[in-house]
Design an enzyme around this catalytic site. Structure first.
Site, PDB file in Angstrom:
ATOM      1  N   SER A   9       0.395  -0.536  -9.702  1.00 41.98           N
ATOM      2  CA  SER A   9      -0.094  -1.271  -8.523  1.00 41.98           C
ATOM      3  C   SER A   9      -1.595  -1.492  -8.637  1.00 41.98           C
ATOM      4  CB  SER A   9       0.183  -0.464  -7.253  1.00 41.98           C
ATOM      5  OG  SER A   9      -0.590  -0.997  -6.186  1.00 41.98           O
ATOM      6  N   HIS A  34       2.388  -4.788 -10.004  1.00 38.07           N
ATOM      7  CA  HIS A  34       2.754  -4.691  -8.587  1.00 38.07           C
ATOM      8  C   HIS A  34       1.533  -5.070  -7.743  1.00 38.07           C
ATOM      9  CE1 HIS A  34       5.188  -3.076  -5.252  1.00 38.07           C
ATOM     10  NE2 HIS A  34       4.070  -2.539  -4.792  1.00 38.07           N
ATOM     11  N   ASP A  36       0.079  -5.473  -3.988  1.00 34.55           N
ATOM     12  CA  ASP A  36       0.272  -5.053  -2.601  1.00 34.55           C
ATOM     13  C   ASP A  36      -0.527  -5.934  -1.648  1.00 34.55           C
ATOM     14  OD1 ASP A  36       2.012  -2.712  -2.721  1.00 34.55           O
ATOM     15  OD2 ASP A  36       0.410  -1.807  -3.899  1.00 34.55           O
ATOM     16  N   MET A  38      -1.475  -6.771   2.106  1.00 35.78           N
ATOM     17  CA  MET A  38      -1.476  -6.131   3.426  1.00 35.78           C
ATOM     18  C   MET A  38      -2.292  -6.970   4.399  1.00 35.78           C
ATOM     19  SD  MET A  38      -2.121  -2.174   2.354  1.00 35.78           S
ATOM     20  CE  MET A  38      -1.323  -1.443   0.919  1.00 35.78           C
ATOM     21  N   HIS A  67       4.495  -7.351  -3.204  1.00 36.93           N
ATOM     22  CA  HIS A  67       5.013  -6.536  -2.101  1.00 36.93           C
ATOM     23  C   HIS A  67       4.264  -6.941  -0.839  1.00 36.93           C
ATOM     24  CE1 HIS A  67       5.371  -2.103  -0.449  1.00 36.93           C
ATOM     25  NE2 HIS A  67       6.001  -2.981   0.310  1.00 36.93           N
ATOM     26  N   MET A  69       3.332  -6.544   2.713  1.00 39.65           N
ATOM     27  CA  MET A  69       3.268  -5.664   3.897  1.00 39.65           C
ATOM     28  C   MET A  69       2.561  -6.429   5.001  1.00 39.65           C
ATOM     29  SD  MET A  69       2.474  -2.191   1.804  1.00 39.65           S
ATOM     30  CE  MET A  69       2.017  -3.155   0.373  1.00 39.65           C
ATOM     31  N   MET A 138      10.558   2.722  -0.068  1.00 38.14           N
ATOM     32  CA  MET A 138       9.203   3.278   0.031  1.00 38.14           C
ATOM     33  C   MET A 138       9.280   4.801   0.084  1.00 38.14           C
ATOM     34  SD  MET A 138       7.016   0.791  -0.011  1.00 38.14           S
ATOM     35  CE  MET A 138       5.580   1.818   0.325  1.00 38.14           C
ATOM     36  N   GLY A 143       0.834   1.240   3.335  1.00 40.11           N
ATOM     37  CA  GLY A 143      -0.508   1.003   3.852  1.00 40.11           C
ATOM     38  C   GLY A 143      -1.628   1.447   2.928  1.00 40.11           C
ATOM     39  N   GLY A 145      -2.787   3.547  -0.969  1.00 36.79           N
ATOM     40  CA  GLY A 145      -2.455   4.201  -2.228  1.00 36.79           C
ATOM     41  C   GLY A 145      -2.820   5.679  -2.140  1.00 36.79           C
ATOM     42  N   GLY A 146      -2.382   6.433  -3.117  1.00 36.48           N
ATOM     43  CA  GLY A 146      -2.806   7.831  -3.228  1.00 36.48           C
ATOM     44  C   GLY A 146      -2.197   8.787  -2.223  1.00 36.48           C
ATOM     45  N   ASP A 176       8.328   3.255  -4.539  1.00 37.76           N
ATOM     46  CA  ASP A 176       6.899   2.950  -4.423  1.00 37.76           C
ATOM     47  C   ASP A 176       6.222   3.979  -3.527  1.00 37.76           C
ATOM     48  OD1 ASP A 176       4.408   1.784  -4.100  1.00 37.76           O
ATOM     49  OD2 ASP A 176       5.144  -0.044  -3.146  1.00 37.76           O
ATOM     50  N   GLY A 198       0.307   3.588  -8.637  1.00 39.37           N
ATOM     51  CA  GLY A 198      -1.077   3.144  -8.464  1.00 39.37           C
ATOM     52  C   GLY A 198      -2.031   4.205  -8.959  1.00 39.37           C
TER      53      GLY A 198
END
Ligand code: DX5
Ligand code: ZN
Length: 222
Positions: A9, A34, A36, A38, A67, A69, A138, A143, A145-146, A176, A198
């Protein structure tokens, strides 16, 4: 044995050198990139839109696994398809007309995906399996990473695998959130085939070695 896809990601990339990061991921052996997206509404965070997808597209031939979101994801389908997305994954939680949206994504020639947040029942996709090319389970709340992998996701993946198999679906089963060398093993055994990572990839000193290590962890089903 089914194929393993590692999809780093770019949420964890250094955005100041995003193009180089994407080229690096391709050299490092990533299968998909990937992306993301948002909107600060479905999730608290804000990331990027079509312009950035175009930039990423210009730097790699790998599939772009986008993806979304965002609320009202259908507003972006055309722009993201034109920008070079290969697949669009929308969240069931914000898509009351899931069937229509999946059909539309396929009409654009893209892989049609549905993502389920950790608290959303798998039954949300039960009646659109024929329209589905990818199911994203998910393993963190979307919302950021990490975050820490939610252990219950393993059971959700097993049940998702059974549901797809029972419907003779060829859809990819993607996981994910919080995927690393430890968590990937159980997800693979549970039947996932596509793994977003990610933090694990971008915090590694050697991303290529990390991608290889993640892949190697999926060598055997128990
Ligand atoms: C979370 C995103 C994920 C995230 C994964 O909302 O959908 O793709 O970037 O990052 P890690 O692997 O760090 O959990
Ligand atoms: Zn994601």
């Amino acid at each position: 044995m089914s194929a393993v896809r590692i999809a780093p990601s770019i949420l964890s990339a250094d955005f100041a050198k995003l193009g180089d990061e994407v080229a690096m991921l391709e050299r490092a052996g990533a299968d998909w990139i990937h992306v993301d997206v948002m909107d600060g509404r479905f999730v608290p965070n804000l990331t990027f839109g079509a312009k950035v997808i175009e930039t990423v597209r210009a730097r790699t031939t790998l599939p772009l696994d986008v993806h979304l979101m965002v609320v009202e994801p259908e507003r972006y389908f055309d722009d993201f398809a034109a920008a070079g997305a290969s697949g669009l994954t929308i969240h069931a939680e914000v898509s009351p007309h899931l069937h229509r949206q999946l059909v539309r994504i396929r009409e654009l020639g893209l892989r049609a995906g549905v993502a389920l947040s950790p608290s959303t029942p798998l039954s949300a996709v039960e009646d659109v399996l024929a329209e589905l090319d990818l199911l994203l389970v998910m393993s963190v709340n979307p919302g950021f990473g990490g975050q820490k992998f939610i252990a219950r996701s393993v059971d959700r993946l097993s049940r998702a695998r059974r549901m797809l198999d029972a419907a003779q679906s060829g859809a990819a089963l993607e996981v994910d959130g919080g995927i690393n060398r430890d968590t990937i093993v159980e997800c693979w055994r549970a039947g996932a085939d596509t793994f977003v990572a990610g933090n694990a990839v971008f915090s590694a000193r050697d991303p290529a070695a990390e991608i290889a290590a993640l892949r190697a962890r999926c060598a055997h089903r128990a």
